[in-house]
Design a protein around this motif. Structure first.
Motif, PDB file in Angstrom:
ATOM      1  N   LEU A  92       0.831  -1.205   0.000  1.00 23.14           N
ATOM      2  CA  LEU A  92       0.000   0.000   0.000  1.00 23.14           C
ATOM      3  C   LEU A  92       0.865   1.254   0.000  1.00 23.14           C
ATOM      4  CD1 LEU A  92      -2.728   1.394   0.064  1.00 23.14           C
ATOM      5  CD2 LEU A  92      -2.773   1.095   2.559  1.00 23.14           C
ATOM      6  N   ASP A  93       1.943   1.200   0.754  1.00 25.83           N
ATOM      7  CA  ASP A  93       2.880   2.329   0.733  1.00 25.83           C
ATOM      8  C   ASP A  93       3.401   2.565  -0.676  1.00 25.83           C
ATOM      9  OD1 ASP A  93       2.691   2.842   3.438  1.00 25.83           O
ATOM     10  OD2 ASP A  93       4.393   1.563   3.970  1.00 25.83           O
ATOM     11  N   GLN A  94       3.781   1.467  -1.332  1.00 21.61           N
ATOM     12  CA  GLN A  94       4.307   1.593  -2.692  1.00 21.61           C
ATOM     13  C   GLN A  94       3.242   2.130  -3.641  1.00 21.61           C
ATOM     14  OE1 GLN A  94       7.754   0.689  -3.699  1.00 21.61           O
ATOM     15  NE2 GLN A  94       6.897   2.208  -5.107  1.00 21.61           N
ATOM     16  N   LEU A  95       2.028   1.696  -3.460  1.00 24.38           N
ATOM     17  CA  LEU A  95       0.928   2.185  -4.292  1.00 24.38           C
ATOM     18  C   LEU A  95       0.745   3.697  -4.100  1.00 24.38           C
ATOM     19  CD1 LEU A  95      -1.210   0.799  -6.203  1.00 24.38           C
ATOM     20  CD2 LEU A  95      -2.795   0.989  -4.268  1.00 24.38           C
ATOM     21  N   CYS A  96       0.809   4.137  -2.861  1.00 23.72           N
ATOM     22  CA  CYS A  96       0.641   5.567  -2.564  1.00 23.72           C
ATOM     23  C   CYS A  96       1.766   6.398  -3.171  1.00 23.72           C
ATOM     24  CB  CYS A  96       0.588   5.775  -1.051  1.00 23.72           C
ATOM     25  SG  CYS A  96      -0.918   5.169  -0.272  1.00 23.72           S
ATOM     26  N   VAL A  97       2.967   5.892  -3.056  1.00 27.85           N
ATOM     27  CA  VAL A  97       4.116   6.610  -3.618  1.00 27.85           C
ATOM     28  C   VAL A  97       3.998   6.695  -5.142  1.00 27.85           C
ATOM     29  CG1 VAL A  97       6.609   6.493  -4.002  1.00 27.85           C
ATOM     30  CG2 VAL A  97       5.670   6.053  -1.719  1.00 27.85           C
ATOM     31  N   ASN A  98       3.655   5.592  -5.753  1.00 23.35           N
ATOM     32  CA  ASN A  98       3.557   5.583  -7.211  1.00 23.35           C
ATOM     33  C   ASN A  98       2.384   6.416  -7.723  1.00 23.35           C
ATOM     34  OD1 ASN A  98       5.845   4.053  -7.538  1.00 23.35           O
ATOM     35  ND2 ASN A  98       4.757   2.089  -7.613  1.00 23.35           N
ATOM     36  N   THR A  99       1.388   6.628  -6.880  1.00 17.82           N
ATOM     37  CA  THR A  99       0.295   7.520  -7.270  1.00 17.82           C
ATOM     38  C   THR A  99       0.812   8.943  -7.449  1.00 17.82           C
ATOM     39  OG1 THR A  99      -1.317   6.154  -6.090  1.00 17.82           O
ATOM     40  CG2 THR A  99      -1.971   8.399  -6.611  1.00 17.82           C
TER      41      THR A  99
END
Length: 664
Positions: free
Chosen positions: A4-11
């Motif tokens: 989820l952290d990675q998803l947020c960063v990539n957003t």
């Protein structure tokens, strides 16, 4: 790293690259590289309230690397500020809230206008100074109502700019422990590798300045979080976290290259990059629901923080009624209604006083009633008369001192003044010699653009400073600063005009003020209701009228040359020529008057006009017309006693008289 952290960063990354691509303009690489750092900061540390961006005790966040503006726009949208996805899609377009570089007053949540590198770095120092002063003034052991950090993301370019050296040195000296800067050390600038021109050791540099220094992997979330916690625990030093990052992170062909710095990645490269992130390459401006849900937790979190602070403030009010009332006045920008009654009234005096000395008298007459006047000078206190008597020196040991020793750091000083004004709660001023506005112009210009009411006290305003010579004698400075939008340049003609110059500056809400003052004595004029010094607030007024309804000639002066016009009027009267003398301390304020008032002061039927000012004649045609005569200096000065210089350059009573007679 959790998925989820990675998803947020990539957003953050994909919003940024999509917006830049759609605009076909912008800087995608920096937001891609600093997405990890900013994500951790904004969701785990930053104290803010997206539904009330102006909440007073919020942390201040500055994107000093303003070229990476899509980073902050993405963060603002995702965390629930009033910045819609449509605005993101309209990045860099006419009328959007997402300008090419972040702009104060345009985008909710943007603390200052950035873009010129180094400005955010230096302005943040002023914000941290404000927090230190106000916390020292108002906090009690039980109630810390002023308790926030100043964060900034800074770049290689920020650190190269000279202003960052001035500001960093001052911050270290003052031990601004509530200041935490995150340095995007990606080693790439527009021309290529920073090794082309920037090979210093930033660790040693900032340690020498007295900063707390850490060096981390800017993509490792544990290291980022740990570094910010360490920085917060260091209370006696400003902190810089050197974040080693990859510009254009994730782009298969443009990561770590200058090509990702200031140009769109291109459609094909964006698809490859999204594939590398594990995203659908065909989706644009896509925000996963689970990422948005995490970011939007900042809304209730901010509301809770603000409610908790409001409760604290209510408790503070009940136990510290006078302090609480004062705090709220300062926080709301309320200014004493008694300013005019406090202004010194200088008696008529042919010998007079230097307007710099009059300024010092005015400041000290106001300082008790306006206790958030806070200022200093760039190592020139004795010359520019900025000292507030008995108010102590602001320092690492004394956070409530109201006098600041900025050292020989004119540019850093002016940026810090802007930071204090932006922070709120203070009325900051700072002084140096007028010629050194050359060192301050970028910060003065930004103040005008940001509608920031900083006050700049500039003395030694002309050849009147004398023997120091042409290096210190301003010539073109009045004209060049008058050309700057939304800046009031006030050059008072006597001590009583100085009083009202300060009133104008202090009461200004959205315009910076430059008060331009003399080294030498100038006469103090006789005043009546018809030529009251309060007319200074109109920018220009009739100081001494003719006996005729329509004068034969109009003499216009500013500052130390107004008295030459007054002397010329007396001589002309003996010759049967009736002249009107107009004092014009501030062009900008006069231009704002209605047509009727302007016509009253400068009737269009009178074409025999003479201006006299010890500076360039550039621009004076606006007031004297094409047939009038401007007396001034259109060359550099000389080193000599000032009386000789005025005679040498023809800035004399006799020349004013001759100019009038030549037009008849």
């Amino acid at each position: 790293m959790a998925s989820l952290d990675q998803l947020c960063v990539n957003t953050i990354r994909t919003l940024s690259i999509d917006a830049v691509q759609k605009a076909n303009s912008g800087h995608p690489g920096m937001p891609m590289g600093m997405a990890d750092v900013s994500y951790i900061l904004w969701t785990k540390f930053l104290k803010h309230s997206p539904k009330n961006p102006q909440w007073f005790d919020r942390d201040r966040f500055i994107l000093s690397a303003g070229h990476g503006s899509m980073l902050i726009y993405s963060l603002l949208h995702l965390t629930g500020y009033d910045l819609s996805l449509d605005e993101i899609k309209n990045f860099r377009q006419m009328g959007s809230k997402t300008a090419g570089h972040p702009e104060k007053h345009l985008t909710p949540g943007v603390e200052m206008t950035t873009g010129p590198l180094g400005q955010g770095f230096a302005t943040g120092v002023g914000m941290a100074m404000a927090e230190k002063f106000l916390s020292g003034k108002f906090n009690t052991d039980q109630h810390k109502i002023v308790d926030h950090y100043t964060y900034a993301i800074v770049s290689d370019g920020d650190l190269m700019e000279g202003i960052s050296h001035e500001a960093a040195s001052l911050a270290g000296h003052l031990q601004l422990g509530k200041m935490i800067y995150l340095y995007d050390a990606n080693s790439i600038s527009i021309d290529g590798s920073t090794d082309l021109a920037f090979t210093e050791d930033p660790v040693k540099r900032f340690e020498a300045y007295g900063w707390h220094v850490q060096e981390i992997d800017g993509h490792n979330h544990d290291e980022i979080e740990s570094a910010i916690k360490n920085a917060q625990s260091e209370t006696e030093k400003p902190s810089i976290v050197i974040c080693r990052t990859h510009i254009g992170f994730g782009s298969p062909n443009k990561q770590d290259s200058a090509s990702s710095h200031g140009s769109p990645l291109g459609e094909d490269e964006i698809k490859l990059t999204k594939k590398a992130y594990g995203w659908d390459p065909e989706k644009k401006f896509f925000i996963p629901e689970e990422a948005l849900a995490l970011y939007r937790k900042e809304v209730p979190k901010g509301i809770a923080l603000e409610e908790s602070w409001n409760k604290l403030l209510n408790e503070y009010r009940s136990e510290n009624k006078e302090l609480a009332s004062l705090f709220e006045d300062w926080m709301n920008g309320k200014i004493s209604e008694n300013i005019e009654s406090l202004l010194p009234d200088f008696d008529e005096d042919q010998k007079g006083v230097a307007s710099r000395s009059a300024s010092g008298t005015v400041l000290n007459a106001l300082k008790d009633e306006i206790a958030n006047l806070f200022g200093g000078s760039a190592d020139l206190e004795g010359s520019v008369k900025t000292n507030l008597k008995d108010e102590g020196v602001f320092s690492s040991e004394n956070s409530v001192g109201r006098n600041v020793h900025y050292g020989v750091r004119e540019h850093g000083m002016v940026a810090a003044l802007n930071g204090m004004a932006l922070h709120g709660g203070m009325i900051p001023f700072g002084g140096t010699f007028f010629v050194f506005t050359d060192y301050c112009r970028p910060s003065i210009r930004l103040a005008g653009l940001m509608q920031t009411p900083s006050i700049y006290v500039m003395t030694h305003d002309s050849i009147g400073l004398g023997e120091d010579g042409p290096t210190h004698q301003p010539i073109e400075h009045l004209a060049s600063l008058r050309a700057m939008p939304n800046v009031n340049v006030i050059r008072p003609g006597d001590a009583n005009e100085v009083s009202y110059a300060w009133k104008i500056a202090i009461e200004s809400k959205d315009t910076p003020t430059i008060i331009v003052l003399t080294r030498q004595n100038i006469p103090t004029f006789s005043r009546t209701s018809s030529n009251a010094a309060s007319l200074t607030e109109k920018g220009a007024y009739i100081l001494s009228d003719s006996d005729k309804e329509i004068p034969d000639s109009i003499l216009i002066g500013t500052g130390s040359e107004v008295h030459l016009a007054m002397e010329a009027k007396a001589i002309l009267s003996e010759k049967g020529i009736d002249a009107r003398v107009v004092s014009m301390p501030c062009w900008e304020l006069f231009q704002k008057q209605d047509a009727e008032y302007i016509e009253k002061v400068l009737p269009g039927s009178v074409t025999n006009r003479v201006s006299v000012e010890a500076g360039t004649t550039f621009g004076w045609n606006q007031w004297i017309g094409n047939t009038g005569i401007a007396i001034g200096i259109d060359s550099f000065g000389e080193s000599a006693p000032y009386e000789e210089l005025y005679s040498h350059f023809g800035i004399t009573t006799e020349k004013v008289v001759e100019a009038v007679e030549s037009q008849r």
